[in-house]
Design an enzyme around this catalytic site. Structure first.
Site, PDB file in Angstrom:
ATOM      1  N   VAL A  32       0.861  -1.153  -0.079  1.00  0.00           N
ATOM      2  CA  VAL A  32       0.008  -0.118   0.021  1.00  0.00           C
ATOM      3  C   VAL A  32       0.787   1.495  -0.053  1.00  0.00           C
ATOM      4  CG1 VAL A  32      -1.651   1.294   1.236  1.00  0.00           C
ATOM      5  CG2 VAL A  32      -2.016  -1.071   1.049  1.00  0.00           C
ATOM      6  N   CYS A  33       1.909   1.393   0.817  1.00  0.00           N
ATOM      7  CA  CYS A  33       2.990   2.305   1.000  1.00  0.00           C
ATOM      8  C   CYS A  33       3.709   2.730  -0.375  1.00  0.00           C
ATOM      9  CB  CYS A  33       3.730   2.418   1.984  1.00  0.00           C
ATOM     10  SG  CYS A  33       3.283   2.151   3.496  1.00  0.00           S
ATOM     11  N   SER A  34       3.812   1.595  -1.137  1.00  0.00           N
ATOM     12  CA  SER A  34       4.453   1.854  -2.403  1.00  0.00           C
ATOM     13  C   SER A  34       3.647   2.651  -3.484  1.00  0.00           C
ATOM     14  CB  SER A  34       4.980   0.508  -2.831  1.00  0.00           C
ATOM     15  OG  SER A  34       6.098   0.019  -2.156  1.00  0.00           O
TER      16      SER A  34
END
Length: 139
Positions: A32-34
């Site tokens: 999700v962060c990427s």
């Protein structure tokens, strides 16, 4: 805080000149962060149009952020809130004690340094870039 290149970044340096989209995220190299960091990068023209700098903050150390940026072709500043661990994340109420890292929180800060909009999301939920653009339109 220091960015992925070790350069110091601050809100004070932008005061009176630029809006800031302050994006806290848990960890580099996670799905999700990427995706969120790539979405921020993909909207660089929108941020420029709104006179806005993006500062993405996690508790990862600078070398990890450098590798993350290189692996994903990211040029947005990725700031390290590694030590003292989570100090800035805690100051903004974005630190997740159970996770031991920044949570998913975003702040739109205007040129005068006033927080104009904020959102916090569950760790598993990606934030919507369109919400950021609406908040910047309202400034």
């Amino acid at each position: 805080l220091r960015d992925q290149h070790g350069s110091e970044q601050s809100l004070a340096a932008r005061s009176g000149e630029r809006n800031v989209l302050l994006v806290f995220y848990p960890f580099a190299f996670t799905g999700v962060c990427s995706g969120e960091m790539l979405a921020l990068q993909d909207h660089a023209d929108d941020w420029a149009e709104h006179g806005t700098d993006v500062l993405a903050i996690s508790c990862d150390p600078v070398p990890s952020l450098n590798a993350f940026a290189d692996a994903n072709g990211l040029t947005i500043p990725l700031l390290s809130d590694f030590w003292p661990h989570g100090k800035v994340s805690k100051a903004y109420g974005a630190f997740d004690n159970d996770l031991g890292a920044a949570g998913r929180a975003t702040y739109v800060i205007d040129k005068a340094g006033t927080v104009r909009w904020t959102v916090q999301s569950a760790i598993a939920d990606a934030r919507d870039i369109n919400d950021y653009l609406k908040a910047l339109d309202a400034i």
